[in-house]
Motif scaffolding. Structure first.
Motif, mmCIF file in Angstrom:
data_model
loop_
_atom_site.group_PDB
_atom_site.id
_atom_site.type_symbol
_atom_site.label_atom_id
_atom_site.label_comp_id
_atom_site.label_asym_id
_atom_site.label_seq_id
_atom_site.Cartn_x
_atom_site.Cartn_y
_atom_site.Cartn_z
ATOM 1 N N GLY A 1 0.814 -1.204 0.000
ATOM 2 C CA GLY A 1 0.000 0.000 0.000
ATOM 3 C C GLY A 1 0.848 1.254 0.000
ATOM 4 O O GLY A 1 1.904 1.302 0.641
ATOM 5 N N SER A 2 0.366 2.281 -0.724
ATOM 6 C CA SER A 2 1.107 3.548 -0.820
ATOM 7 C C SER A 2 0.171 4.747 -0.688
ATOM 8 O O SER A 2 0.185 5.651 -1.534
ATOM 9 C CB SER A 2 1.858 3.626 -2.151
ATOM 10 N N PRO A 3 -0.671 4.785 0.351
ATOM 11 C CA PRO A 3 -1.591 5.922 0.475
ATOM 12 C C PRO A 3 -0.847 7.221 0.772
ATOM 13 O O PRO A 3 0.304 7.215 1.218
ATOM 14 C CB PRO A 3 -2.489 5.508 1.643
ATOM 15 N N GLY A 4 -1.527 8.312 0.521
ATOM 16 C CA GLY A 4 -0.966 9.644 0.736
ATOM 17 C C GLY A 4 -1.372 10.572 -0.383
ATOM 18 O O GLY A 4 -1.984 11.613 -0.166
ATOM 19 N N HIS A 5 -1.055 10.158 -1.613
ATOM 20 C CA HIS A 5 -1.551 10.873 -2.800
ATOM 21 C C HIS A 5 -2.992 10.479 -3.069
ATOM 22 O O HIS A 5 -3.804 11.301 -3.495
ATOM 23 C CB HIS A 5 -0.650 10.543 -3.997
ATOM 24 N N HIS A 6 -3.299 9.215 -2.826
ATOM 25 C CA HIS A 6 -4.655 8.676 -2.941
ATOM 26 C C HIS A 6 -4.793 7.572 -1.907
ATOM 27 O O HIS A 6 -3.839 6.813 -1.676
ATOM 28 C CB HIS A 6 -4.899 8.128 -4.352
ATOM 29 N N ARG A 7 -5.959 7.454 -1.308
ATOM 30 C CA ARG A 7 -6.103 6.553 -0.161
ATOM 31 C C ARG A 7 -5.955 5.081 -0.535
ATOM 32 O O ARG A 7 -5.603 4.251 0.311
ATOM 33 C CB ARG A 7 -7.456 6.779 0.528
ATOM 34 N N ALA A 8 -6.176 4.719 -1.809
ATOM 35 C CA ALA A 8 -6.068 3.318 -2.221
ATOM 36 C C ALA A 8 -4.886 3.087 -3.148
ATOM 37 O O ALA A 8 -4.873 2.111 -3.902
ATOM 38 C CB ALA A 8 -7.361 2.860 -2.889
ATOM 39 N N ALA A 9 -3.873 3.953 -3.102
ATOM 40 C CA ALA A 9 -2.718 3.807 -3.994
ATOM 41 C C ALA A 9 -1.899 2.579 -3.612
ATOM 42 O O ALA A 9 -1.774 2.224 -2.437
ATOM 43 C CB ALA A 9 -1.841 5.056 -3.929
ATOM 44 N N ILE A 10 -1.333 1.933 -4.632
ATOM 45 C CA ILE A 10 -0.461 0.780 -4.419
ATOM 46 C C ILE A 10 0.857 0.983 -5.158
ATOM 47 O O ILE A 10 0.940 1.776 -6.100
ATOM 48 C CB ILE A 10 -1.114 -0.548 -4.868
ATOM 49 N N THR A 11 1.859 0.251 -4.717
ATOM 50 C CA THR A 11 3.130 0.126 -5.426
ATOM 51 C C THR A 11 3.299 -1.337 -5.797
ATOM 52 O O THR A 11 3.013 -2.222 -4.987
ATOM 53 C CB THR A 11 4.300 0.584 -4.546
ATOM 54 N N VAL A 12 3.749 -1.600 -7.019
ATOM 55 C CA VAL A 12 3.887 -2.968 -7.521
ATOM 56 C C VAL A 12 5.355 -3.223 -7.860
ATOM 57 O O VAL A 12 5.960 -2.473 -8.637
ATOM 58 C CB VAL A 12 3.011 -3.194 -8.772
ATOM 59 N N TYR A 13 5.906 -4.289 -7.293
ATOM 60 C CA TYR A 13 7.238 -4.744 -7.676
ATOM 61 C C TYR A 13 7.102 -6.010 -8.504
ATOM 62 O O TYR A 13 6.398 -6.947 -8.127
ATOM 63 C CB TYR A 13 8.118 -5.032 -6.454
ATOM 64 N N ASP A 14 7.764 -6.017 -9.652
ATOM 65 C CA ASP A 14 7.726 -7.160 -10.572
ATOM 66 C C ASP A 14 9.105 -7.805 -10.617
ATOM 67 O O ASP A 14 10.018 -7.269 -11.254
ATOM 68 C CB ASP A 14 7.308 -6.687 -11.970
ATOM 69 N N PRO A 15 9.293 -8.956 -9.970
ATOM 70 C CA PRO A 15 10.613 -9.593 -9.972
ATOM 71 C C PRO A 15 11.118 -9.957 -11.368
ATOM 72 O O PRO A 15 12.327 -9.988 -11.598
ATOM 73 C CB PRO A 15 10.386 -10.852 -9.111
ATOM 74 N N TRP A 16 10.209 -10.245 -12.311
ATOM 75 C CA TRP A 16 10.636 -10.656 -13.648
ATOM 76 C C TRP A 16 11.440 -9.563 -14.345
ATOM 77 O O TRP A 16 12.485 -9.814 -14.949
ATOM 78 C CB TRP A 16 9.431 -11.060 -14.495
ATOM 79 N N THR A 17 10.951 -8.328 -14.287
ATOM 80 C CA THR A 17 11.640 -7.212 -14.940
ATOM 81 C C THR A 17 12.509 -6.412 -13.971
ATOM 82 O O THR A 17 13.386 -5.669 -14.417
ATOM 83 C CB THR A 17 10.620 -6.241 -15.555
ATOM 84 N N GLY A 18 12.218 -6.527 -12.680
ATOM 85 C CA GLY A 18 12.845 -5.650 -11.707
ATOM 86 C C GLY A 18 12.181 -4.290 -11.636
ATOM 87 O O GLY A 18 12.690 -3.378 -10.973
ATOM 88 N N PHE A 19 11.026 -4.122 -12.278
ATOM 89 C CA PHE A 19 10.310 -2.845 -12.249
ATOM 90 C C PHE A 19 9.741 -2.579 -10.858
ATOM 91 O O PHE A 19 9.147 -3.467 -10.236
ATOM 92 C CB PHE A 19 9.129 -2.851 -13.225
ATOM 93 N N LEU A 20 9.886 -1.358 -10.390
ATOM 94 C CA LEU A 20 9.127 -0.860 -9.252
ATOM 95 C C LEU A 20 8.147 0.155 -9.812
ATOM 96 O O LEU A 20 8.544 1.239 -10.256
ATOM 97 C CB LEU A 20 10.052 -0.215 -8.213
ATOM 98 N N LEU A 21 6.875 -0.217 -9.844
ATOM 99 C CA LEU A 21 5.826 0.598 -10.462
ATOM 100 C C LEU A 21 5.152 1.411 -9.369
ATOM 101 O O LEU A 21 4.459 0.876 -8.515
ATOM 102 C CB LEU A 21 4.823 -0.298 -11.194
ATOM 103 N N THR A 22 5.351 2.728 -9.421
ATOM 104 C CA THR A 22 5.024 3.585 -8.290
ATOM 105 C C THR A 22 3.782 4.444 -8.488
ATOM 106 O O THR A 22 3.450 5.242 -7.607
ATOM 107 C CB THR A 22 6.213 4.505 -7.984
#
Length: 230
Positions: A170-191
């Protein structure tokens, strides 16, 4: 006929390419020639899409991630009208291409959001009635229920696309239901919009700072190749 199972663990993060020139907005006389959606294939199982500024000034990025059992579309952009912003048609074409290379008897699509602001959810309705498709509501209870959070927002929960297991916090602050996704396959941190090179509105500063701490801890403990916003 189902193709062989793809190994999304061995050798991860896998090599991909961000060698792309994004369309940032051409002079008015040229904008009519811009595609409404720019498509970049980072690798054979990962697609980055960007809505053209000729369609909407926000020009958000969207992500389509393929696993063995299902694909995840993260965000649906800033424009609802399929005539101006043919997101479903584009996603259907990309899924069709992937299934041609990797045949499956059945294949699902999950439509989720980095957060629920209008420029990230506008085209949700384009996926209404699409077979084998789940569209997760922008609301916090729907987000926590679908991803299996029991201690929002502090957990890191797995979300399995079929061997490609994403990690979501969970990544609330900008929006109450915001999420951050980490994808081990690519190494992407999707913020989403929590990290971006620009002006950001924050509705809850203590939650936002705590989200940054969680995101930093997540990145410190994983091999991150790219931090990508929306």
């Amino acid at each position: 006929m189902t193709d062989s199972i793809i190994d999304f663990a061995t050798g991860a993060p896998a090599a991909g390419s961000l060698a792309v020139s994004w369309i940032h907005g051409a002079p008015a006389r040229r904008r009519a020639a811009d595609p409404p959606i720019q498509v970049h294939r980072y690798d054979g199982h990962t697609v980055i899409l960007r809505q053209s500024k000729s369609v909407h000034y926000e020009a958000p990025f969207l992500y389509l991630l393929f696993g063995n059992d299902r694909a995840l579309l993260l965000d649906t952009g800033a424009t609802a009208d399929p005539a101006r912003f043919p997101l479903r048609a584009t996603v259907d074409e990309l899924i069709g291409e992937w299934l041609t290379r990797h045949p499956r008897d059945a294949y699902e699509l999950v439509v989720a959001h980095t957060h629920g602001h209008g420029d990230h959810v506008a085209a949700d309705a384009q996926f209404d009635g699409r077979p084998g498709t789940t569209v997760i509501s922008r609301e916090l209870d729907a987000v926590t229920r679908h991803f299996g959070f029991t201690s929002w927002p502090d957990q890191v929960v797995p979300f399995d696309l079929g061997g490609r297991v994403l990690e979501i916090t969970g990544s609330p602050g900008h929006h109450r239901a915001a999420i951050t996704v980490y994808d081990p396959w690519t190494g992407f941190l999707l913020t989403g919009d929590t990290i971006l090179p620009g002006r950001l509105y924050v509705s809850d500063l203590p939650q936002f700072l705590a989200s940054l701490d969680r995101m930093t801890a997540l990145a410190d403990s994983r091999p991150v190749t790219h931090v990508l916003g929306c």
